[in-house]
Design a protein around this motif. Structure first.
Motif, PDB file in Angstrom:
ATOM      1  N   PHE A 149       8.479   2.111  -5.722  1.00 26.18           N
ATOM      2  CA  PHE A 149       6.977   1.612  -5.923  1.00 26.18           C
ATOM      3  C   PHE A 149       6.933   0.465  -6.676  1.00 26.18           C
ATOM      4  N   THR A 182       6.169  -0.799   0.567  1.00 22.88           N
ATOM      5  CA  THR A 182       5.008  -0.251   1.338  1.00 22.88           C
ATOM      6  C   THR A 182       5.546   1.435   1.815  1.00 22.88           C
ATOM      7  N   VAL A 183       4.628   2.431   1.456  1.00 24.95           N
ATOM      8  CA  VAL A 183       4.918   3.774   1.713  1.00 24.95           C
ATOM      9  C   VAL A 183       4.133   4.509   2.591  1.00 24.95           C
ATOM     10  N   ASP A 203       0.773  -1.333   0.121  1.00 22.83           N
ATOM     11  CA  ASP A 203      -0.068  -0.104  -0.089  1.00 22.83           C
ATOM     12  C   ASP A 203       0.820   1.183  -0.048  1.00 22.83           C
ATOM     13  N   ARG A 204       0.369   2.336  -0.813  1.00 19.82           N
ATOM     14  CA  ARG A 204       0.930   3.549  -0.564  1.00 19.82           C
ATOM     15  C   ARG A 204       0.094   4.457   0.053  1.00 19.82           C
ATOM     16  N   PHE A 216       3.559   8.539   3.136  1.00 21.70           N
ATOM     17  CA  PHE A 216       3.963   9.679   2.446  1.00 21.70           C
ATOM     18  C   PHE A 216       3.269  10.904   3.147  1.00 21.70           C
ATOM     19  N   GLY A 229      -0.813   7.896   1.698  1.00 20.30           N
ATOM     20  CA  GLY A 229      -0.680   9.552   1.728  1.00 20.30           C
ATOM     21  C   GLY A 229      -1.396   9.940   3.029  1.00 20.30           C
ATOM     22  N   ILE A 255      11.999   6.955  -6.468  1.00 14.80           N
ATOM     23  CA  ILE A 255      10.850   6.568  -5.409  1.00 14.80           C
ATOM     24  C   ILE A 255       9.764   5.801  -6.307  1.00 14.80           C
ATOM     25  N   LEU A 311       0.752   9.647  -6.424  1.00 12.76           N
ATOM     26  CA  LEU A 311       1.758   8.796  -5.829  1.00 12.76           C
ATOM     27  C   LEU A 311       0.989   7.634  -4.933  1.00 12.76           C
ATOM     28  N   CYS A 312      -0.206   8.041  -4.599  1.00  8.39           N
ATOM     29  CA  CYS A 312      -0.842   6.981  -3.474  1.00  8.39           C
ATOM     30  C   CYS A 312      -1.967   6.321  -3.926  1.00  8.39           C
ATOM     31  N   ASN A 313      -2.447   5.148  -3.397  1.00  5.51           N
ATOM     32  CA  ASN A 313      -3.691   4.408  -3.631  1.00  5.51           C
ATOM     33  C   ASN A 313      -4.596   4.562  -2.432  1.00  5.51           C
TER      34      ASN A 313
END
Lengths: 246, 258
Positions: free
Chosen positions: A196, A201-202, A56-57, A204, A59, A192, A215-217
């Protein structure tokens, strides 16, 4: 459901802000006797619970003082939460305030080893990645120069290059995609993005909603230390634009 | 216990980097570099010998060895505790950023000073040889003193590092205390007169004085005085336990004060 990468369980973080700064012995003794030390309790985070799944990314959105950076520091282990606990599965690389930990008297080369050791790399690993780090930071000519003579952009570039040379399982980004000049910014964003793709896993933090969307989901909104929304990016970002748009 | 050893192994490289940094930066930008770790005690020995030997009419030929042996141990203790005391604040930028076990910072401060101290012992060997203090079988006692002083410095250092985070005054206060310790260690005078007076306890209860005497007996070829060994070792272990407990209890709140 994927496997969890980070589990944040009912985490609260309290700061005691004394009204006046007491850090000398004299002040402490006199004020304790006179019972003058008053603490303002301040909950930077209150009962925050969520789970981030592998890949998962996320935010993290919120206004200034919402507790975003505190949350990241709790997750990376710098702060120990007052209540609750954090479970992490995999190596975390924090990209916070790049280059803040360099020793100014040390040369670029020495700092690569020192900073790498801080991040938990082994000597062999740094030896093998040394050229890659230098090349990415574009500081070949400055490796034997003490870091105190670097510009702030050069420091951030070196910090970024060292921190991203590993393939971490969990990456924590706090407003770092604004490093250096436009060219390096592009390069770091590409780096970056390539991470991904490898399924990292991010977490942010950014004030730019547009960047988070790109950038994020997933996303979450923090307000005054409380988690008020967590879910897929689209509904959350809509909710956030309503919040800030009024 | 196993947990701690595993932990130490994991951060071994960082510890060695921090130790290296301490040594490298201490003499950076000086022309003679690490040679200063030997030159400095040698020069101060000359000064102390002139003042307390020649000017006070002490004609003992081995007096410089006596001074130097005391001074080297005292200097290590002083430098190591000062480094440990400041270690948390001087690494605050790192502590705020990356999680690293915090005990590594004072530990590295003590270790790098210990390495410099061991190098500077060479000077003692040279001066002893020149002045005709010959090594005897009793020299084998020297490691006892060298181990005790390491534990003593580490224990005091951990304790000071903990309170130093909360009260900055400790840094200034400690330099004054160190001065007091220096004068009660019989570094540049013979303790015999003091030991006979009613003030003997000032020396006897000073663990650093005891350690210095153990070290001197090793150099001058005498058996060490057992009560000193027992007292200094017990004190060192005690202060180390105290220091570790305080540090462990308080380390999570360091971040809020630096």
């Amino acid at each position: 459901m994927g496997k969890p990468a980070i589990e944040v369980d009912n985490v609260s973080m309290k700061f005691s802000l004394s009204r006046e700064k007491v850090d000398s012995l004299k002040d402490y003794i006199f004020k304790t006797i006179k019972r003058e030390i008053q603490y303002n309790e301040f909950w930077a985070l209150k009962n925050v619970t969520f789970t981030v799944e592998k890949g998962d990314r996320v935010g993290i959105l919120g206004l200034n003082g919402a507790g975003k950076s505190t949350l990241l520091k709790v997750i990376s282990g710098v702060f120990k939460p007052t209540e609750g606990h954090v479970e992490k599965h995999g190596k975390i690389v924090p990209l916070l305030e790049l280059g803040a930990g360099f020793d100014p008297q040390y040369t670029g080369k020495e700092n690569i080893y020192l900073y790498g050791a801080m991040l938990g790399y082994t000597k062999k690993f740094i030896d093998s990645k040394y050229d890659e780090i230098v090349e990415f930071s574009e500081l070949q000519k400055f490796m034997d120069v003490p870091v105190k003579n670097y510009s702030s952009g050069m420091k951030s570039r070196l910090g970024f290059a060292i921190a991203t040379v590993v393939e971490p399982k969990i990456l924590i980004l706090d407003e770092v995609l604004s490093v250096g000049d436009a060219k390096f910014r592009k390069k770091s964003e590409n780096k970056i993005l390539s991470m991904f793709d490898s399924g990292v896993t991010v977490l942010f933090v950014s004030h730019s909603l547009e960047q988070v969307k790109r950038l994020c989901n997933k996303a979450m909104i923090l307000e005054k230390g409380k988690l008020i929304a967590y879910g897929d990016i689209d509904p959350i970002s809509e909710q956030y634009s309503e919040m800030i748009g009024g | 216990m196993k947990k701690y050893i595993d932990n130490l192994r994991q951060y071994q490289f960082l510890l060695s980097e921090l130790v290296k940094k301490g040594i490298k930066l201490k003499y950076r930008r000086s022309y003679l570099g690490i040679l200063w770790s030997m030159l400095e005690p040698l020069l101060s020995m000359v000064v102390l010998t002139i003042v307390f030997g020649t000017l006070y009419g002490n004609t003992d030929k081995t007096f410089p060895v006596y001074i130097l042996s005391g001074r080297l141990l005292y200097t290590f203790y002083s430098n190591a505790t000062k480094a440990a005391l400041k270690s948390i604040r001087s690494n605050s930028a790192m502590i705020k950023k990356v999680y690293v076990p915090k005990y590594l910072y004072p530990l590295s401060g003590v270790i790098y000073n210990y390495i410099i101290f061991l190098i500077s012992l060479l000077v003692l060997g040279i001066v002893s040889a020149v002045l005709g203090v010959k090594p005897t079988i009793y020299l084998l006692q020297a490691p006892v003193a060298l181990i005790i002083i390491l534990i003593l410095s580490y224990g005091c250092g951990m304790f000071l590092a903990t309170i130093g985070v909360f009260f900055r005054d400790i840094e200034y206060l400690w330099t004054v205390v160190l001065m007091l310790i220096m004068y009660t260690c019989a570094i540049f005078y013979y303790p015999s007169k003091l030991l006979k007076s009613g003030w003997a306890w000032i020396l006897k209860f000073n663990p650093l004085y005891c350690t210095i005497q153990i070290f001197r007996s090793a150099i001058f070829g005498e058996p060490m005085y057992a009560p000193y060994v027992i007292y200094a070792a017990a004190f060192s272990v005690g202060i180390t336990i105290l220091g570790l407990v305080c540090f462990k209890k308080k380390q999570d709140s360091f971040i809020l004060y630096i």
